[in-house]
Scaffold this motif. Structure first.
Motif, short mmCIF file in Angstrom:
data_model
loop_
_atom_site.label_atom_id
_atom_site.label_comp_id
_atom_site.label_asym_id
_atom_site.label_seq_id
_atom_site.Cartn_x
_atom_site.Cartn_y
_atom_site.Cartn_z
N GLY A 181 107.15 47.36 54.45
CA GLY A 181 105.72 47.17 54.23
C GLY A 181 104.86 47.06 55.47
O GLY A 181 103.77 46.50 55.40
N VAL A 182 105.32 47.62 56.59
CA VAL A 182 104.49 47.56 57.80
C VAL A 182 103.66 48.83 58.00
O VAL A 182 102.79 48.89 58.86
CB VAL A 182 105.35 47.31 59.06
N HIS A 183 103.94 49.85 57.20
CA HIS A 183 103.17 51.09 57.23
C HIS A 183 103.09 51.68 55.83
O HIS A 183 103.93 51.40 54.97
CB HIS A 183 103.84 52.13 58.15
N TYR A 184 102.09 52.52 55.64
CA TYR A 184 101.99 53.31 54.42
C TYR A 184 102.82 54.59 54.60
O TYR A 184 103.13 54.99 55.73
CB TYR A 184 100.54 53.68 54.14
N ALA A 185 103.14 55.22 53.49
CA ALA A 185 103.93 56.45 53.54
C ALA A 185 103.21 57.53 54.34
O ALA A 185 103.84 58.31 55.07
CB ALA A 185 104.22 56.94 52.12
N GLY A 186 101.89 57.60 54.22
CA GLY A 186 101.12 58.60 54.96
C GLY A 186 101.21 58.42 56.46
O GLY A 186 101.19 59.41 57.22
N ASP A 187 101.34 57.18 56.91
CA ASP A 187 101.48 56.91 58.35
C ASP A 187 102.78 57.51 58.89
O ASP A 187 102.81 58.11 59.97
CB ASP A 187 101.49 55.41 58.61
N ALA A 188 103.87 57.30 58.12
CA ALA A 188 105.17 57.82 58.55
C ALA A 188 105.19 59.34 58.53
O ALA A 188 105.67 59.98 59.48
CB ALA A 188 106.26 57.25 57.64
N MET A 189 104.68 59.93 57.46
CA MET A 189 104.67 61.38 57.35
C MET A 189 103.84 62.02 58.46
O MET A 189 104.22 63.04 59.04
CB MET A 189 104.12 61.81 55.98
N ALA A 190 102.71 61.39 58.78
CA ALA A 190 101.84 61.92 59.83
C ALA A 190 102.55 61.95 61.18
O ALA A 190 102.36 62.88 61.97
CB ALA A 190 100.57 61.09 59.92
N SER A 191 103.37 60.94 61.45
CA SER A 191 104.08 60.89 62.73
C SER A 191 105.06 62.04 62.87
O SER A 191 105.21 62.63 63.94
CB SER A 191 104.82 59.55 62.87
N VAL A 192 105.76 62.36 61.78
CA VAL A 192 106.72 63.46 61.82
C VAL A 192 105.99 64.78 62.06
O VAL A 192 106.41 65.61 62.88
CB VAL A 192 107.53 63.51 60.51
N VAL A 193 104.89 64.99 61.34
CA VAL A 193 104.11 66.22 61.52
C VAL A 193 103.53 66.28 62.93
O VAL A 193 103.49 67.35 63.56
CB VAL A 193 102.97 66.29 60.46
N TRP A 194 103.09 65.13 63.44
CA TRP A 194 102.53 65.05 64.79
C TRP A 194 103.53 65.57 65.82
O TRP A 194 103.21 66.43 66.65
CB TRP A 194 102.15 63.61 65.10
N VAL A 195 104.74 65.06 65.77
CA VAL A 195 105.76 65.46 66.74
C VAL A 195 106.11 66.94 66.58
O VAL A 195 106.24 67.66 67.57
CB VAL A 195 107.01 64.57 66.59
#
Length: 240
Positions: free
Chosen positions: A194-208
Motif C-alpha cells: 500500500g505504498v503506491h498505486y498500481a499506476g505508479d508501478a506501471m508508469a515506472s516500468v514504461v518509463w525505463v
C-alpha cells in the motif's frame, strides 16, 4: 614491416552497454515522448485516480506471508541500500569486465534513468496512498510523491542495465529471468503493502523501457570518445 597505431585487444564498443545506437534519433524521440506522455498520465491519475479501486483490492488481499515478503523486498531497496547495491554492482562489473568504461556505463545508466524518474515525481506530485500506522512504521516515512514509483524505477533501471551488460554473454538468459523477477516482484510489492498505486508501478516500468535506450546511447557517445582519447595518449607516450 607493419605497424599499428592502436593497441591490440577487444574493441571498446564490444559491450552492449557501449555499442553506438543505430537509431539515435528514434531513441531520443521515444524517450522524450515517454516522458511527456507519462507526465500527462501522472497528472490525470492525480486528479482522476482510476487505479485506486484495483490498488485497494490488491492491498487488502490479507495474505500475511506475501505481505511480509513484499515488506522485506521494499525495505531492502530503500534509497540507502539501493545506493550500496549500485556501488557494489558497479565495482563487480568493472572487475569482471576489466574495463572502467563498462563500469561507468553501468552506473550511469541506472543512475540517470532512475534519477529522471525521481525528478518526475516532484513534477507530478501525486499524493501517496493513505497508509495505516502499522504499515508506516514497517516501511518508514514516505513523504515523497507517489508517481512514478521510485522503487520500481530503480529496480527496472537496474534490470535493464544488467540485461544489456549480459546481452552478448552466455549469461543473457539468466539476466533476463533475474530482471523480470525483480521488476515484477517490486511492482507487486509496492501495491500489496500500500505504498503506491498500481499506476505508479506501471508508469515506472514504461518509463525505463522508453528512456533507458536513449540514456544508453548517450553513455556510449560520451564514454567511447574519452576512451579513444586515453588510448591515443597512451600510444603516443609509449612512442616517444
Amino acid at each position: 614491416m607493419t605497424s599499428s597505431s592502436a593497441p591490440s585487444g577487444p574493441s571498446t564498443a564490444e559491450s552492449a552497454l557501449l555499442t553506438p545506437s543505430a537509431h539515435l534519433r528514434r531513441d531520443i524521440v521515444v524517450a522524450i515522448s515517454t516522458i511527456v506522455v507519462l507526465l500527462a498520465a501522472g497528472f490525470v491519475l492525480r486528479f482522476v485516480p482510476i487505479d485506486v479501486a484495483f490498488s485497494n483490492a490488491v492491498h487488502h488481499l490479507h495474505v500475511s506471508v506475501l505481505t511480509q515478503v513484499a515488506e522485506g523486498f521494499y525495505r531492502s531497496l530503500k534509497p540507502l541500500p539501493a545506493a550500496g547495491i549500485m556501488v557494489v554492482a558497479t565495482v563487480a562489473v568493472g572487475l569482471l569486465s576489466r574495463r572502467w568504461q563498462v563500469a561507468l556505463a553501468f552506473f550511469g545508466g541506472v543512475a540517470v534513468t532512475w534519477g529522471l524518474a525521481e525528478a518526475a515525481k516532484l513534477v507530478v506530485d501525486r499524493p501517496r496512498p493513505g497508509m495505516s500506522e502499522a504499515m508506516t512504521h514497517a516501511v518508514g516515512a514516505t513523504a515523497d510523491p507517489s508517481f512514478p514509483s521510485g522503487h520500481v524505477a530503480f529496480t527496472a533501471s537496474f534490470a535493464a542495465v544488467l540485461i544489456c551488460a549480459l546481452w552478448a554473454t552466455r549469461w543473457r538468459a539468466l539476466g533476463i529471468v533475474v530482471g523480470v523477477v525483480l521488476v515484477v516482484g517490486m511492482s507487486v510489492s509496492v501495491v500489496i503493502i500500500g505504498v503506491h498505486y498500481a499506476g505508479d508501478a506501471m508508469a515506472s516500468v514504461v518509463w525505463v523501457a522508453g528512456v533507458y535506450p536513449a540514456v544508453r546511447a548517450g553513455a556510449a557517445m560520451l564514454v567511447i570518445p574519452s576512451a579513444e582519447r586515453a588510448i591515443r595518449r597512451s600510444v603516443s607516450s609509449r612512442g616517444r
